[in-house]
Scaffold this active site. Structure first.
Site, mmCIF file in Angstrom:
data_model
loop_
_atom_site.group_PDB
_atom_site.id
_atom_site.type_symbol
_atom_site.label_atom_id
_atom_site.label_comp_id
_atom_site.label_asym_id
_atom_site.label_seq_id
_atom_site.Cartn_x
_atom_site.Cartn_y
_atom_site.Cartn_z
ATOM 1 N N ASP A 178 -4.741 3.565 -1.704
ATOM 2 C CA ASP A 178 -5.793 3.827 -0.720
ATOM 3 C C ASP A 178 -6.365 5.232 -0.871
ATOM 4 O OD1 ASP A 178 -5.999 1.425 0.884
ATOM 5 O OD2 ASP A 178 -3.931 1.819 1.469
ATOM 6 N N GLY A 183 -0.451 1.270 9.720
ATOM 7 C CA GLY A 183 0.258 1.022 10.967
ATOM 8 C C GLY A 183 -0.606 0.649 12.154
ATOM 9 N N MET A 232 -12.132 4.252 -0.233
ATOM 10 C CA MET A 232 -12.747 4.463 1.088
ATOM 11 C C MET A 232 -13.448 5.808 1.025
ATOM 12 S SD MET A 232 -9.595 2.918 3.275
ATOM 13 C CE MET A 232 -8.502 3.078 1.886
ATOM 14 N N GLY A 234 -8.620 3.784 7.441
ATOM 15 C CA GLY A 234 -8.315 5.190 7.669
ATOM 16 C C GLY A 234 -6.827 5.468 7.827
ATOM 17 N N MET A 254 -11.132 -6.191 5.654
ATOM 18 C CA MET A 254 -10.355 -5.212 6.428
ATOM 19 C C MET A 254 -10.009 -5.836 7.777
ATOM 20 S SD MET A 254 -10.061 -2.604 4.435
ATOM 21 C CE MET A 254 -9.091 -1.686 5.642
ATOM 22 N N ASP A 303 -6.441 -6.581 4.231
ATOM 23 C CA ASP A 303 -5.924 -5.215 4.278
ATOM 24 C C ASP A 303 -5.888 -4.715 5.715
ATOM 25 O OD1 ASP A 303 -5.087 -2.693 3.685
ATOM 26 O OD2 ASP A 303 -6.833 -2.140 2.467
ATOM 27 N N GLY A 304 -4.660 -4.539 6.233
ATOM 28 C CA GLY A 304 -4.505 -3.950 7.555
ATOM 29 C C GLY A 304 -3.707 -4.810 8.515
ATOM 30 N N HIS A 362 -8.397 1.067 -3.810
ATOM 31 C CA HIS A 362 -9.301 0.822 -2.684
ATOM 32 C C HIS A 362 -10.004 2.140 -2.354
ATOM 33 C CE1 HIS A 362 -9.506 -0.456 1.864
ATOM 34 N NE2 HIS A 362 -10.708 -0.323 1.319
ATOM 35 N N MET A 407 -8.982 7.968 0.270
ATOM 36 C CA MET A 407 -9.773 8.300 1.469
ATOM 37 C C MET A 407 -10.353 9.704 1.337
ATOM 38 S SD MET A 407 -7.318 6.854 4.471
ATOM 39 C CE MET A 407 -6.508 5.258 4.335
ATOM 40 N N SER A 438 0.850 -1.194 0.000
ATOM 41 C CA SER A 438 0.000 0.000 0.000
ATOM 42 C C SER A 438 0.879 1.235 0.000
ATOM 43 C CB SER A 438 -0.887 0.018 1.248
ATOM 44 O OG SER A 438 -1.377 1.344 1.431
ATOM 45 N N HIS A 473 -1.220 -1.283 -4.347
ATOM 46 C CA HIS A 473 -2.501 -0.979 -3.680
ATOM 47 C C HIS A 473 -2.566 0.516 -3.364
ATOM 48 C CE1 HIS A 473 -5.988 -2.137 -1.154
ATOM 49 N NE2 HIS A 473 -5.551 -1.237 -0.285
HETATM 50 C C1 DX5 Z 1 -6.165 1.241 5.773
HETATM 51 C C2 DX5 Z 1 -5.698 0.995 4.359
HETATM 52 C C3 DX5 Z 1 -4.592 -0.009 4.275
HETATM 53 C C4 DX5 Z 1 -3.347 0.415 5.003
HETATM 54 C C5 DX5 Z 1 -2.570 -0.771 5.404
HETATM 55 O O1 DX5 Z 1 -7.266 2.048 5.774
HETATM 56 O O2 DX5 Z 1 -6.754 0.523 3.555
HETATM 57 O O3 DX5 Z 1 -4.301 -0.362 2.928
HETATM 58 O O4 DX5 Z 1 -2.539 1.262 4.266
HETATM 59 O O5 DX5 Z 1 -1.482 -0.332 6.144
HETATM 60 P P1 DX5 Z 1 -0.732 -1.270 7.153
HETATM 61 O O6 DX5 Z 1 -0.209 -2.434 6.359
HETATM 62 O O7 DX5 Z 1 0.353 -0.400 7.688
HETATM 63 O O8 DX5 Z 1 -1.723 -1.708 8.182
HETATM 64 ZN ZN ZN Z 2 -6.410 -0.433 1.482
#
Ligand code: DX5
Ligand code: ZN
Length: 230
Positions: free
Chosen positions: A39, A149, A72, A146, A141, A177-178, A70, A41, A12, A37
């Site tokens: 993200d 880490g 969101m 959001g 998820m 994811d996550g 992705h 938001m 990501s 990937h």
């Molecule tokens: C969270 C994202 C993830 C995130 C994953 O909302 O959709 O893709 O970046 O990050 P890590 O791998 O650090 O949990």
């Molecule tokens: Zn994601």
């Protein structure tokens, strides 16, 4: 092309250097990433803001594998065309983003992209039962979306197992994811997931001028998961 259920690592770029996305995409691909990937938001569906279609279009020439976007965001439908034009290979929308999931997934397919559907940790597997023939990916998820880490939510492993059974022989990926790292990757791979998104666990320790740690991090996740992946 036949459906590829081999294990895939999708870094990501939420954890990349935001001043250097093009070079970061090239670096992770050169270091073994299977997909990239992205993200997106909106500061409304999730409590953070990232980037939109213009950024996706800007990185497209730097992504040779799969641009896995992705979303969101809510609403989703008004932005599908723009992300498709930006060159996304797949657009993944959230079950929770609106009342008309089926229509959204149809519109994504109609715009020429593969359609994915994502489930927040509080949403049961059954929420996607009636759209499995419209998607090529279900994203589970394992954090509340959001931020990168965050800590992996282990209760989601049972959901992955349930989805694996629901999907059966359909050509549908299960993406996690996550909080994916070498410790959690085997748990979800054993449960039936084939696409592992990882942000902080891939980008930690490296940079575009020192990309070797990206490769080591990707390999560590892949090796940890491969052993138990059926
Ligand atoms: C969270 C994202 C993830 C995130 C994953 O909302 O959709 O893709 O970046 O990050 P890590 O791998 O650090 O949990
Ligand atoms: Zn994601």
């Amino acid at each position: 092309m036949s459906f590829d259920r081999s294990l895939k690592i999708a870094p990501s770029i939420l954890s990349a250097d935001f001043a250097n996305f093009g070079a970061e995409c090239e670096a992770i691909e050169a270091q073994g990433a299977d997909w990239v990937h992205v993200d997106v938001m909106d500061g409304h569906f999730v409590p953070n803001l990232t980037f939109g279609p213009a950024m996706c279009a800007a990185i497209r020439p730097h992504v040779k594998t799969v641009m896995d976007v992705h979303l969101m965001i809510a609403p989703v439908d008004p932005y599908i065309e723009a992300f498709a034009k930006a060159g996304a290979d797949r657009l993944t929308a959230h079950v929770e983003a609106g009342p008309h999931l089926h229509r959204t997934l149809q519109a994504i397919g109609g715009a020429g992209c593969s359609a994915g559907v994502a489930l927040n940790p509080g949403t049961p597997a059954e929420a996607v039962a009636d759209v499995l023939d419209l998607v090529d990916l279900v994203c589970v998820m394992t954090v509340n979306p959001g931020f990168g880490g965050q800590k992996f939510i282990a209760s989601q492993i049972d959901k992955v197992k349930k989805l694996r059974a629901m999907i059966g022989d359909r050509p549908v990926h299960i993406e996690i994811d996550g909080g994916v790292d070498p410790a959690t990757a085997p748990l979800v791979a054993a449960a039936g997931a084939d696409v592992l998104v990882a942000g902080s666990a891939v980008f930690r320790g490296g940079s575009v001028s020192n990309p070797a740690p990206y490769g080591e991090n990707i390999r560590a996740i892949r090796e940890a998961a491969q052993g138990v992946y059926a």
